[in-house]
Design a protein around this motif. Sequence first.
Motif, PDB file in Angstrom:
ATOM      1  N   LYS A  36      98.692  75.744  -1.520  1.00 37.66           N
ATOM      2  CA  LYS A  36      98.619  76.779  -0.214  1.00 37.66           C
ATOM      3  C   LYS A  36      99.196  76.114   0.894  1.00 37.66           C
ATOM      4  O   LYS A  36     100.201  76.616   1.642  1.00 37.66           O
ATOM      5  CB  LYS A  36      97.396  77.314   0.299  1.00 37.66           C
ATOM      6  CG  LYS A  36      97.481  78.475   1.382  1.00 37.66           C
ATOM      7  CD  LYS A  36      96.371  79.015   1.757  1.00 37.66           C
ATOM      8  CE  LYS A  36      96.266  79.948   2.925  1.00 37.66           C
ATOM      9  NZ  LYS A  36      94.834  80.382   3.182  1.00 37.66           N
ATOM     10  N   LYS A  37      98.659  74.851   1.179  1.00 37.54           N
ATOM     11  CA  LYS A  37      99.144  74.016   2.416  1.00 37.54           C
ATOM     12  C   LYS A  37     100.649  73.423   2.297  1.00 37.54           C
ATOM     13  O   LYS A  37     101.306  73.251   3.275  1.00 37.54           O
ATOM     14  CB  LYS A  37      97.919  72.828   2.770  1.00 37.54           C
ATOM     15  CG  LYS A  37      96.721  73.317   3.121  1.00 37.54           C
ATOM     16  CD  LYS A  37      95.932  71.963   3.654  1.00 37.54           C
ATOM     17  CE  LYS A  37      94.709  72.748   4.338  1.00 37.54           C
ATOM     18  NZ  LYS A  37      93.719  71.338   4.669  1.00 37.54           N
TER      19      LYS A  37
ATOM     20  N   GLU B 193     102.585  76.443   2.851  1.00 37.16           N
ATOM     21  CA  GLU B 193     102.740  76.704   4.402  1.00 37.16           C
ATOM     22  C   GLU B 193     103.630  75.768   5.181  1.00 37.16           C
ATOM     23  O   GLU B 193     104.602  76.014   5.954  1.00 37.16           O
ATOM     24  CB  GLU B 193     101.395  77.023   4.879  1.00 37.16           C
ATOM     25  CG  GLU B 193     100.441  78.201   4.618  1.00 37.16           C
ATOM     26  CD  GLU B 193      99.157  77.937   4.804  1.00 37.16           C
ATOM     27  OE1 GLU B 193      98.349  79.041   4.907  1.00 37.16           O
ATOM     28  OE2 GLU B 193      98.683  76.791   5.191  1.00 37.16           O
TER      29      GLU B 193
ATOM     30  N   ILE C 133      99.476  84.264   2.569  1.00 34.06           N
ATOM     31  CA  ILE C 133     100.328  83.520   3.763  1.00 34.06           C
ATOM     32  C   ILE C 133     100.905  84.166   4.920  1.00 34.06           C
ATOM     33  O   ILE C 133     101.585  85.118   4.558  1.00 34.06           O
ATOM     34  CB  ILE C 133     101.031  82.393   3.145  1.00 34.06           C
ATOM     35  CG1 ILE C 133     100.628  81.388   1.990  1.00 34.06           C
ATOM     36  CG2 ILE C 133     101.707  81.453   4.364  1.00 34.06           C
ATOM     37  CD1 ILE C 133     101.311  80.385   1.405  1.00 34.06           C
TER      38      ILE C 133
END
Length: 455
Positions: free
Chosen positions: A416-417, A420, A453
């Motif tokens: 996820k990071k 992003e 997100i």
Amino acid sequence: MMNTGQFSTNKLLDMVFESAYYGTVIVDSNGKIQYISNKYCEFLNVERNTVIGEHVTNVIENTRLHLVVQIGKSEIADIHFIRGDFVIANRIPIIENKKIIGAIGTIMFRDIDDWNKTNSHIKEILTKHNFYRSEKVVTNGVKYSLHNLIGKSKQIQQLKTRVKSVARGDISVLVRGESGTGKEIIAHSIHQLSERSDKPLVKINCSSIPEHLLESELFGYEEGAFTGAKKGGKIGKFQLADGGTVFLDEIGDMPQQMQVKLLRVLQEKEIEPVGSLYPKKLNVRVVAATNRPLEKLVEEKEFREDLFYRINAVQLFVPPLCDRTEDIPLLVEYFLKKVTARIGKRVTSIHPEVLSLIEQYNWPGNVRELENVIDAGVHLSDDEVMRKDSLPDYLKCYKAKIKEASLKDSVEEVEKKTIESALRRFKFDKKRVAEALEIGNSTLYDKIKKYKINQ
């Protein structure tokens, strides 16, 4: 008075001083100008033949050259505030037969761009050492400077360099970043380092003003423009900022009707107060900020494309705290000193266990959240060391949650990071993000949806 036997002719002086990187002025023992270089005249915006013979105080603001003649002591590398900005000045008495017959003053710059760079550098140093008086800060609306952007990470150092570069010009700037990252610090720093720093910085929060009041708040209104209008009318925020800078915070939330009016202000450099028959000329610089994906809003017709390109001449990105974790110890130290000085409480350090926990946390609220945690921790501390029991409950429980996290959870968090970070780096251009991550477009869209997100 000087005579030609004491000093060479103006022609010879021109040969010497016009070839040097200086603005030069020479006064006699009475403080009257006997020579001034063309470069200095250009800087002061005066005609040379009209100032020769004038007392130097009538031509150069804040000058001390007439005092140097009286005292007979040189002043080297002095900071001289002139025409709303700073220069480095040298003032040297001219002595003949142990008698002061005049003085020579110089300000040094190669060209206007070099002067602007020097001026910005001086302002940054003065601000860092608290040379700016609080009255001036309050008057001009400037609460922060680049000194308040704490960090030694590569991202922060590059951001500071870019801020200094764009501040010297007059170009519109769009500051982007998540909520709590410090976008307002950037806007204030741009104004404070610019040639407009002696004029107002006016902040407009585009999301906090009710839509039906927005036009009159921004552009003002004339007397009798509507029922309830004040006698004499009202000056809008744009007019209050005339000559200075308008900071449009959360511009992504501006209603479309006002986007049209704002575009006209930026294009025509004039405003039209509510109820006015004639527009009024305006000279402002615009710095805008947003945490929203304006490109997506443009695609969805929620934000005007022409306005987007108008405010997006230069774009500055403020990184989230999770992308610059090496700055956390510096920020903790800074906020600890700031809070303890403000409330007068003696908390001198943070327990290593607390610092370790702070460094592991992902800080969704960014720097603002970290400052709030330190603020609360100082208030709740019982001794000089901030311990774990002084932290908010959600942070005290965070370490336990980390330990309980499964391998799958850890992998998904990293994934996820990564997505992003890539979205921010490529300004939410999903095609480029997919190519950079070497995954298909549909896979990227699925993961964005899966991890919820914010786009």
